[in-house]
Design a protein around this motif. Structure first.
Motif, PDB file in Angstrom:
ATOM      1  N   PHE A  33      -2.347   9.674   1.571  1.00 39.99           N
ATOM      2  CA  PHE A  33      -3.417   8.916   2.212  1.00 39.99           C
ATOM      3  C   PHE A  33      -2.790   8.032   3.287  1.00 39.99           C
ATOM      4  O   PHE A  33      -1.572   8.046   3.488  1.00 39.99           O
ATOM      5  CB  PHE A  33      -4.206   8.068   1.197  1.00 39.99           C
ATOM      6  CG  PHE A  33      -3.388   7.013   0.497  1.00 39.99           C
ATOM      7  CD1 PHE A  33      -3.407   5.686   0.920  1.00 39.99           C
ATOM      8  CD2 PHE A  33      -2.605   7.332  -0.601  1.00 39.99           C
ATOM      9  CE1 PHE A  33      -2.668   4.713   0.275  1.00 39.99           C
ATOM     10  CE2 PHE A  33      -1.860   6.370  -1.266  1.00 39.99           C
ATOM     11  CZ  PHE A  33      -1.888   5.051  -0.824  1.00 39.99           C
ATOM     12  N   TYR A  34      -3.620   7.273   3.983  1.00 42.09           N
ATOM     13  CA  TYR A  34      -3.139   6.391   5.043  1.00 42.09           C
ATOM     14  C   TYR A  34      -3.514   4.947   4.705  1.00 42.09           C
ATOM     15  O   TYR A  34      -4.584   4.693   4.161  1.00 42.09           O
ATOM     16  CB  TYR A  34      -3.716   6.796   6.396  1.00 42.09           C
ATOM     17  CG  TYR A  34      -3.177   8.125   6.878  1.00 42.09           C
ATOM     18  CD1 TYR A  34      -2.045   8.188   7.680  1.00 42.09           C
ATOM     19  CD2 TYR A  34      -3.779   9.320   6.481  1.00 42.09           C
ATOM     20  CE1 TYR A  34      -1.527   9.403   8.094  1.00 42.09           C
ATOM     21  CE2 TYR A  34      -3.264  10.543   6.893  1.00 42.09           C
ATOM     22  CZ  TYR A  34      -2.139  10.579   7.694  1.00 42.09           C
ATOM     23  OH  TYR A  34      -1.619  11.779   8.091  1.00 42.09           O
ATOM     24  N   VAL A  35      -2.620   4.030   5.048  1.00 39.55           N
ATOM     25  CA  VAL A  35      -2.820   2.611   4.745  1.00 39.55           C
ATOM     26  C   VAL A  35      -3.034   1.854   6.055  1.00 39.55           C
ATOM     27  O   VAL A  35      -2.240   1.977   6.991  1.00 39.55           O
ATOM     28  CB  VAL A  35      -1.600   2.017   4.012  1.00 39.55           C
ATOM     29  CG1 VAL A  35      -1.847   0.544   3.681  1.00 39.55           C
ATOM     30  CG2 VAL A  35      -1.302   2.804   2.737  1.00 39.55           C
ATOM     31  N   PHE A  36      -4.117   1.086   6.110  1.00 42.12           N
ATOM     32  CA  PHE A  36      -4.413   0.277   7.280  1.00 42.12           C
ATOM     33  C   PHE A  36      -4.627  -1.179   6.852  1.00 42.12           C
ATOM     34  O   PHE A  36      -5.266  -1.437   5.829  1.00 42.12           O
ATOM     35  CB  PHE A  36      -5.667   0.779   7.997  1.00 42.12           C
ATOM     36  CG  PHE A  36      -5.569   2.200   8.478  1.00 42.12           C
ATOM     37  CD1 PHE A  36      -4.931   2.508   9.666  1.00 42.12           C
ATOM     38  CD2 PHE A  36      -6.118   3.236   7.731  1.00 42.12           C
ATOM     39  CE1 PHE A  36      -4.842   3.824  10.110  1.00 42.12           C
ATOM     40  CE2 PHE A  36      -6.035   4.546   8.159  1.00 42.12           C
ATOM     41  CZ  PHE A  36      -5.390   4.840   9.352  1.00 42.12           C
ATOM     42  N   VAL A  37      -4.090  -2.107   7.629  1.00 39.39           N
ATOM     43  CA  VAL A  37      -4.312  -3.531   7.403  1.00 39.39           C
ATOM     44  C   VAL A  37      -5.187  -4.033   8.550  1.00 39.39           C
ATOM     45  O   VAL A  37      -4.832  -3.875   9.725  1.00 39.39           O
ATOM     46  CB  VAL A  37      -2.984  -4.318   7.361  1.00 39.39           C
ATOM     47  CG1 VAL A  37      -3.258  -5.807   7.144  1.00 39.39           C
ATOM     48  CG2 VAL A  37      -2.078  -3.772   6.258  1.00 39.39           C
ATOM     49  N   GLU A  38      -6.343  -4.633   8.217  1.00 37.79           N
ATOM     50  CA  GLU A  38      -7.298  -5.017   9.244  1.00 37.79           C
ATOM     51  C   GLU A  38      -7.676  -6.496   9.152  1.00 37.79           C
ATOM     52  O   GLU A  38      -7.744  -7.059   8.051  1.00 37.79           O
ATOM     53  CB  GLU A  38      -8.568  -4.162   9.138  1.00 37.79           C
ATOM     54  CG  GLU A  38      -8.347  -2.697   9.489  1.00 37.79           C
ATOM     55  CD  GLU A  38      -9.650  -1.964   9.735  1.00 37.79           C
ATOM     56  OE1 GLU A  38     -10.703  -2.419   9.238  1.00 37.79           O
ATOM     57  OE2 GLU A  38      -9.627  -0.939  10.444  1.00 37.79           O
ATOM     58  N   GLY A  56       0.805  -1.212   0.000  1.00 35.30           N
ATOM     59  CA  GLY A  56       0.000   0.000   0.000  1.00 35.30           C
ATOM     60  C   GLY A  56       0.842   1.267   0.000  1.00 35.30           C
ATOM     61  O   GLY A  56       0.563   2.213  -0.736  1.00 35.30           O
ATOM     62  N   GLU A  57       1.910   1.272   0.807  1.00 38.79           N
ATOM     63  CA  GLU A  57       2.738   2.465   0.921  1.00 38.79           C
ATOM     64  C   GLU A  57       3.501   2.757  -0.362  1.00 38.79           C
ATOM     65  O   GLU A  57       3.958   3.890  -0.569  1.00 38.79           O
ATOM     66  CB  GLU A  57       3.720   2.324   2.091  1.00 38.79           C
ATOM     67  CG  GLU A  57       3.073   2.304   3.463  1.00 38.79           C
ATOM     68  CD  GLU A  57       2.465   3.651   3.850  1.00 38.79           C
ATOM     69  OE1 GLU A  57       2.556   4.611   3.076  1.00 38.79           O
ATOM     70  OE2 GLU A  57       1.890   3.722   4.957  1.00 38.79           O
TER      71      GLU A  57
END
Length: 252
Positions: free
Chosen positions: A225-230, A205-206
């Protein structure tokens, strides 16, 4: 004349950063808990990014010196004022969040497909060339039942990468503990394999992201933007299943 132009450019940079940093005080947003102005902040982030890119691309010797200065800043990741900078290998200024999400989705798909291809073998072992070029890829080597999803967050300021159907014996380590009420409960910890997968997905993502001068000391956030892994642990999955069961019974 040049000084006036530089002054105007600095004023634009300051104005854009003010928009990015400003806390929303609109009553409607506070009541709903959802800010309707995140789109304005995202637009300001992109405008700031484009403006900084233009500063790097000025003409003549000054431009070359400035471009080298910015190249050095992006290489080390910060400037002399403590602001952080980076630019992912697949970042494109002005690229839409939809295209970024699509790119991340495709990269994960390619990694999964590559992980299913067996290494070249020579008799009972791997040929030396395969050993030299092979690199463990947590995405490609993850269990086949794992599913991935990529979605854009509300406000278009973030992208979420979801991991679903994680095999319990692969992704989790159970620890039996006693809670504050004296009852035995199971606490779930991520396995090293799941941690490696999370780190790799974050890196995917980054690669589409950039930071144009964030500074946590001044609450300045200038990432594209911001990248989150859930993902959910087994306890949360059980809770969600029970919640859905009760909701279906209530509707019946």
């Amino acid at each position: 004349m040049a000084k006036t132009k530089a002054s105007k450019t600095r004023n634009r940079i300051d104005a854009l950063r003010a928009v990015i940093e400003k806390e929303c005080t609109a009553p409607t947003c506070r009541e709903t808990g959802k800010c309707r102005h995140e789109g304005e902040k995202e637009a300001a982030r992109h405008m700031l990014g484009r403006l900084l890119e233009k500063l790097k691309d000025a003409a003549g010797d000054e431009q070359e010196e400035r471009a080298q200065m910015w190249a050095d800043i992006y290489e080390r990741g910060y400037d002399s004022h403590g602001n952080t900078f980076f630019q992912g290998s697949k970042y494109r200024s002005g690229q839409s969040m939809k295209d970024r999400a699509a790119g991340i989705r495709m990269d994960i798909k390619v990694a999964r497909k590559a992980g299913q291809a067996p290494l070249v073998q020579d008799g009972p072992g791997l040929v030396s060339q395969a050993l030299e070029t092979y690199r463990f890829d947590p995405i490609g080597e993850a269990p086949a039942e794992i599913k991935f999803g990529v979605r854009i967050g509300r406000g278009y300021g973030s992208i979420y990468i979801d991991i679903k159907s994680i095999p319990q014996d692969w992704g989790w380590i159970a620890e039996e503990v006693t809670d504050y009420q004296g009852e035995k409960v199971t606490r779930w910890h991520r396995s090293q394999a799941l941690k490696d997968l999370e780190v790799e997905l974050k890196a995917v993502g980054e690669a589409y992201n950039a930071d144009h001068g964030s500074n946590i000391m001044t609450d300045c956030f200038a990432k594209a933007f911001y990248v989150f892994v859930e993902y959910d642990d087994p306890a949360m999955l059980a809770w969600r299943a029970e919640y859905e069961r009760k909701r279906r019974e209530a509707r019946a």
